[in-house]
Design a protein around this motif. Structure first.
Motif, PDB file in Angstrom:
ATOM      1  N   HIS A 167      19.586 -16.392  25.826  1.00 34.34           N
ATOM      2  CA  HIS A 167      19.634 -16.139  24.385  1.00 34.34           C
ATOM      3  C   HIS A 167      20.423 -14.861  24.124  1.00 34.34           C
ATOM      4  N   SER A 168      21.221 -14.881  23.067  1.00 35.44           N
ATOM      5  CA  SER A 168      21.939 -13.683  22.631  1.00 35.44           C
ATOM      6  C   SER A 168      21.174 -13.041  21.474  1.00 35.44           C
ATOM      7  N   LYS A 169      21.591 -11.857  21.076  1.00 35.36           N
ATOM      8  CA  LYS A 169      20.915 -11.140  19.993  1.00 35.36           C
ATOM      9  C   LYS A 169      20.868 -11.951  18.715  1.00 35.36           C
ATOM     10  N   LYS A 170      21.935 -12.675  18.422  1.00 37.26           N
ATOM     11  CA  LYS A 170      22.011 -13.427  17.159  1.00 37.26           C
ATOM     12  C   LYS A 170      21.065 -14.626  17.124  1.00 37.26           C
ATOM     13  N   ASP A 171      20.497 -15.003  18.253  1.00 39.19           N
ATOM     14  CA  ASP A 171      19.579 -16.143  18.292  1.00 39.19           C
ATOM     15  C   ASP A 171      18.206 -15.841  17.699  1.00 39.19           C
ATOM     16  N   LEU A 172      17.848 -14.549  17.594  1.00 36.70           N
ATOM     17  CA  LEU A 172      16.537 -14.183  17.057  1.00 36.70           C
ATOM     18  C   LEU A 172      16.419 -14.723  15.626  1.00 36.70           C
ATOM     19  N   PRO A 173      15.346 -15.452  15.308  1.00 37.73           N
ATOM     20  CA  PRO A 173      15.227 -16.032  13.960  1.00 37.73           C
ATOM     21  C   PRO A 173      15.327 -14.978  12.864  1.00 37.73           C
ATOM     22  N   LYS A 174      16.038 -15.329  11.795  1.00 36.90           N
ATOM     23  CA  LYS A 174      16.246 -14.379  10.698  1.00 36.90           C
ATOM     24  C   LYS A 174      14.951 -14.041   9.970  1.00 36.90           C
ATOM     25  N   ASP A 175      13.977 -14.948  10.004  1.00 28.87           N
ATOM     26  CA  ASP A 175      12.709 -14.700   9.311  1.00 28.87           C
ATOM     27  C   ASP A 175      11.628 -14.111  10.237  1.00 28.87           C
ATOM     28  N   PHE A 176      12.050 -13.581  11.381  1.00 35.07           N
ATOM     29  CA  PHE A 176      11.119 -12.930  12.308  1.00 35.07           C
ATOM     30  C   PHE A 176      10.530 -11.688  11.635  1.00 35.07           C
ATOM     31  N   SER A 177       9.206 -11.567  11.637  1.00 34.35           N
ATOM     32  CA  SER A 177       8.515 -10.476  10.925  1.00 34.35           C
ATOM     33  C   SER A 177       8.599  -9.132  11.634  1.00 34.35           C
ATOM     34  N   GLY A 178       8.907  -9.117  12.911  1.00 38.44           N
ATOM     35  CA  GLY A 178       9.041  -7.848  13.620  1.00 38.44           C
ATOM     36  C   GLY A 178       8.153  -7.756  14.842  1.00 38.44           C
ATOM     37  N   TRP A 179       8.402  -6.719  15.640  1.00 37.51           N
ATOM     38  CA  TRP A 179       7.791  -6.580  16.959  1.00 37.51           C
ATOM     39  C   TRP A 179       6.306  -6.242  16.917  1.00 37.51           C
ATOM     40  N   HIS A 180       5.813  -5.767  15.765  1.00 33.44           N
ATOM     41  CA  HIS A 180       4.397  -5.425  15.667  1.00 33.44           C
ATOM     42  C   HIS A 180       3.555  -6.573  15.112  1.00 33.44           C
ATOM     43  N   SER A 181       4.172  -7.747  14.967  1.00 36.36           N
ATOM     44  CA  SER A 181       3.416  -8.911  14.495  1.00 36.36           C
ATOM     45  C   SER A 181       2.653  -9.562  15.649  1.00 36.36           C
ATOM     46  N   ASN A 182       1.508 -10.177  15.323  1.00 32.44           N
ATOM     47  CA  ASN A 182       0.727 -10.912  16.308  1.00 32.44           C
ATOM     48  C   ASN A 182       1.556 -12.085  16.818  1.00 32.44           C
ATOM     49  N   ILE A 183       1.613 -12.242  18.122  1.00 29.50           N
ATOM     50  CA  ILE A 183       2.487 -13.247  18.729  1.00 29.50           C
ATOM     51  C   ILE A 183       2.118 -14.662  18.278  1.00 29.50           C
ATOM     52  N   TYR A 184       0.857 -15.017  18.414  1.00 27.69           N
ATOM     53  CA  TYR A 184       0.414 -16.375  18.084  1.00 27.69           C
ATOM     54  C   TYR A 184       0.727 -16.716  16.630  1.00 27.69           C
ATOM     55  N   ASP A 185       0.350 -15.823  15.713  1.00 22.66           N
ATOM     56  CA  ASP A 185       0.577 -16.079  14.282  1.00 22.66           C
ATOM     57  C   ASP A 185       2.065 -16.147  13.954  1.00 22.66           C
ATOM     58  N   GLU A 186       2.839 -15.273  14.561  1.00 23.86           N
ATOM     59  CA  GLU A 186       4.277 -15.229  14.270  1.00 23.86           C
ATOM     60  C   GLU A 186       4.999 -16.471  14.784  1.00 23.86           C
ATOM     61  N   ILE A 187       4.692 -16.889  15.997  1.00 25.28           N
ATOM     62  CA  ILE A 187       5.343 -18.084  16.552  1.00 25.28           C
ATOM     63  C   ILE A 187       4.970 -19.312  15.718  1.00 25.28           C
ATOM     64  N   LYS A 188       3.709 -19.398  15.331  1.00 22.29           N
ATOM     65  CA  LYS A 188       3.253 -20.513  14.487  1.00 22.29           C
ATOM     66  C   LYS A 188       4.029 -20.546  13.173  1.00 22.29           C
ATOM     67  N   LYS A 189       4.188 -19.385  12.548  1.00 17.00           N
ATOM     68  CA  LYS A 189       4.943 -19.287  11.287  1.00 17.00           C
ATOM     69  C   LYS A 189       6.407 -19.672  11.482  1.00 17.00           C
ATOM     70  N   LEU A 190       7.027 -19.139  12.531  1.00 13.45           N
ATOM     71  CA  LEU A 190       8.445 -19.427  12.769  1.00 13.45           C
ATOM     72  C   LEU A 190       8.697 -20.899  13.052  1.00 13.45           C
ATOM     73  N   LYS A 191       7.806 -21.522  13.831  1.00 13.38           N
ATOM     74  CA  LYS A 191       7.959 -22.954  14.139  1.00 13.38           C
ATOM     75  C   LYS A 191       7.774 -23.791  12.873  1.00 13.38           C
ATOM     76  N   LYS A 192       6.838 -23.394  12.030  1.00 12.35           N
ATOM     77  CA  LYS A 192       6.589 -24.109  10.762  1.00 12.35           C
ATOM     78  C   LYS A 192       7.795 -24.000   9.853  1.00 12.35           C
ATOM     79  N   ASN A 193       8.366 -22.793   9.757  1.00 14.17           N
ATOM     80  CA  ASN A 193       9.535 -22.570   8.896  1.00 14.17           C
ATOM     81  C   ASN A 193      10.760 -23.312   9.408  1.00 14.17           C
ATOM     82  N   LYS A 194      10.814 -23.552  10.717  1.00 14.55           N
ATOM     83  CA  LYS A 194      11.967 -24.242  11.317  1.00 14.55           C
ATOM     84  C   LYS A 194      11.967 -25.723  10.935  1.00 14.55           C
ATOM     85  N   ASN A 195      10.778 -26.304  10.780  1.00 18.33           N
ATOM     86  CA  ASN A 195      10.666 -27.753  10.478  1.00 18.33           C
ATOM     87  C   ASN A 195      10.934 -28.065   9.020  1.00 18.33           C
TER      88      ASN A 195
END
Length: 195
Positions: A167-195
């Protein structure tokens, strides 16, 4: 105590002493350590070159100027999550988390593996930042425990098996909430937003 017969000279590319304990620990073990984060093209005159958090890609010509091993410290379990933000992608892609010390070559994080360690995280309990700090600590400990065998070349290097992921830097999702977000909740949100 590290058993090295004479003072060794190490070029440390990347993180400075505010970002890693390795510089202090190596100097305490009587290594002569030069650190830089600047782009460098001449690598001769050292007993070992360590790349850790180095933002530049070493050219084929620069690598040829080295008369010693060049190793890279990467906070993923290679060949998974080569490139940028490996900690994020191990959770997003559901790949193995871990750390790897490998020989540096012309490919990005594609060199032969010297040492690895798998790590398991409960994504509901941690933020990305917390797991990043754990990975940094683990790779520092791994290097310090293996530096003698690396300098004495008593390791067995193994080629990476399989394609893995990159993965390159540009692959990080644009709607990523940031490094201090809970992993489980953030991944769930990102996967939901992707669909």
């Amino acid at each position: 105590m590290i058993n090295i017969k004479k003072t060794k000279s190490i070029l440390f590319l990347g993180y400075d002493s505010t970002q890693t304990i390795l510089l202090k620990k190596l100097r305490e073990s009587n290594f002569n350590v030069k650190q830089t984060s600047k782009k460098i093209n001449e690598l001769g005159g050292y007993d070992l070159i360590i790349s850790f958090g180095y933002k530049h890609i070493l050219s084929k010509d620069a690598i040829k100027t080295s008369d010693c091993e060049i190793i890279n410290l990467h906070i993923s379990y290679l060949p998974w999550n080569r490139g940028s933000h490996p900690n994020f992608w191990s959770f997003y892609d559901k790949t193995i988390s871990g750390v790897t010390i490998h020989l540096l070559n012309e490919g990005i994080d594609k060199g032969d593996i010297l040492y690895q360690k798998k790590l398991n995280f409960n994504s509901k309990k941690y933020t990305f930042f917390e797991t990043y700090k754990i990975l940094i600590n683990e790779i520092e400990l791994l290097l310090l425990s293996k530096i003698e065998s690396i300098l004495n070349k008593t390791y067995i290097s193994l080629p990476q098996i399989g394609e893995g992921t990159f993965h390159s830097k540009k692959d990080l999702p644009k709607d990523f909430s940031g490094w201090h977000s809970n992993i489980y909740d953030e991944i769930k949100k990102l996967k939901k937003n992707k669909n």
